[in-house]
Design an enzyme around this catalytic site. Sequence first.
Site, mmCIF file in Angstrom:
data_model
loop_
_atom_site.group_PDB
_atom_site.id
_atom_site.type_symbol
_atom_site.label_atom_id
_atom_site.label_comp_id
_atom_site.label_asym_id
_atom_site.label_seq_id
_atom_site.Cartn_x
_atom_site.Cartn_y
_atom_site.Cartn_z
ATOM 1 C CD GLU A 3 56.970 -47.620 -31.333
ATOM 2 O OE1 GLU A 3 58.100 -47.867 -30.834
ATOM 3 O OE2 GLU A 3 56.369 -48.443 -32.063
ATOM 4 N NE ARG A 9 57.398 -55.226 -39.584
ATOM 5 C CZ ARG A 9 58.298 -55.523 -38.640
ATOM 6 N NH1 ARG A 9 59.552 -55.684 -38.934
ATOM 7 N NH2 ARG A 9 57.913 -55.689 -37.378
HETATM 8 C C1 DMJ Z 1 56.518 -51.022 -35.882
HETATM 9 O O1 DMJ Z 1 56.380 -52.127 -36.693
HETATM 10 C C2 DMJ Z 1 55.363 -50.068 -36.026
HETATM 11 O O2 DMJ Z 1 55.734 -48.827 -35.542
HETATM 12 C C3 DMJ Z 1 54.131 -50.553 -35.318
HETATM 13 O O3 DMJ Z 1 53.088 -49.608 -35.371
HETATM 14 C C4 DMJ Z 1 54.428 -50.847 -33.880
HETATM 15 N N1 DMJ Z 1 55.594 -51.657 -33.693
HETATM 16 C C5 DMJ Z 1 56.779 -51.469 -34.470
HETATM 17 C C6 DMJ Z 1 57.862 -50.645 -33.841
HETATM 18 O O4 DMJ Z 1 57.963 -50.708 -32.494
#
Ligand code: DMJ
Length: 470
Positions: free
Chosen positions: A375, A123
């Site tokens: 996703e 992040r």
């Molecule tokens: C995000 O922080 C990233 O995409 C991570 O790889 C998986 N989880 C969350 C979103 O669902």
Amino acid sequence: MVNFRHFRTALCLISIVIAASQSFYAQSDKVDKKQMSVRVKAEFLHAWNGYKKYCWGHDDLKPISKTCRDWYGQTILMTPVDSLDSLYLLGFKKEGDETREYIAKNLNYDKDISVQVFEITIRELGGLLSAYQITGDKRLLALADDLGTRLLPAFDSPTGMPYRFVNLKTGKTNDPISNPAETGTLLIEFGTLSKLTGKPIYFEKAKKALVETYNRRSDIGLVGENIDVTSGKWTNTDSHLSGGIDSYYEYLLKAAILFDDKDCRTMWEDSIAKINTYLADEGPEMSKKNVQGKPIAADLWYGHADMNTGNRTATTTGALDAFFPAVLVLDGDLNRAKMLQDSMFKMWQANGIEPEVYNYKTGKTEEFGYPLRPEIVESTYYLYQYTKDPKYLAMGKQMFDDFVKYCRTDVAYAGLKSVKTKEKTDYMHSFVFAETFKYFYLLFAPEKTLDLNKVVFNTEAHPIQKTWKN
Ligand code: DMJ
């Protein structure tokens, strides 16, 4: 003797399913990309203004109580950092400049807090690096360099795989029981930091962590769900593409692309072959045959298996697994990507929005939450970019309509406690700005907004440009 009544009923059901899907895809031509991109921007701004009004300077907004959450008791500006490149990409330059100024003046990592290495890397490190590449603001690169240095002690384990937590001030580490996603989703960010600062240590540490994870694969080539970074032993041998493993695979392929890294390419090629051998599965539709003996519909899913035996352990998938069509697209396997995306969209449609865990054999939802995950939108965007099939615009529009209908609040967006009852939770993750809105926008945005061939997205959707020579 043939039972004609059952035969007629079956034929009738098949035609209903075909008619429903045809009428859904017939809407494809009607999706107005311009109008959709305007809608996405308006909703992004609605949520952003809510965050700003109630929680500016804090990590995240709780959109029902209109209170704030700081992950570690004091702020590390999670939402501003995670949102910065989205503000620029969606065309909110003034907001972007103000936020960048605020970050440069107020973000300080010299804090006595123990942070989760994986989350802070994807992040914050990813967000700072991406925004630095977009704006050229060297203060962002300096912050990334400072953060990277403070995270480095995490890698000082006997195996080189990082502990899950590290104290930003003291370098003290804790929690050795990790997982492939947390030990192997670091190379894009740390590698890019090396390339941009000229300090090789970041790349070396993150690559070693990835290789050490891969080196501990089982004899049949799978990784498990939990690993002890001090002993290198697996503590949970369940293998799958879901949370805890997902982005480890994503980074094998993406690091191969971004850094032209031959080791990563070899590890990916080996891994995808094993994934397709042991985790790929057919759903119920594949086993139903039409009158010519052909499957009624292609029905591809990826389930769980034991990493040592390859035996099927569960026929569940979920919102997190929906990143995989995008990875298959990047790997050039459009056939599997399309089939899997159709499956994932069925999972979405089962409740009108996507659940955390879904059993593809029984058709039952097993975990009902929806924390606004991106996703499935990401995969829709990749598939549209690579196929230009308007069916993916229609899919994306349906998802956006549902997302707005069920998750919008008076001040922002809220996750769902249950996709069945649509009851909301009091939380809006920063990845809503970093990823969910970004992928919705990019799906409908003008082609010139971003060239997917020229960037690699980290797992938090921060686009990284290869501005260096190997
Ligand atoms: C995000 O922080 C990233 O995409 C991570 O790889 C998986 N989880 C969350 C979103 O669902």
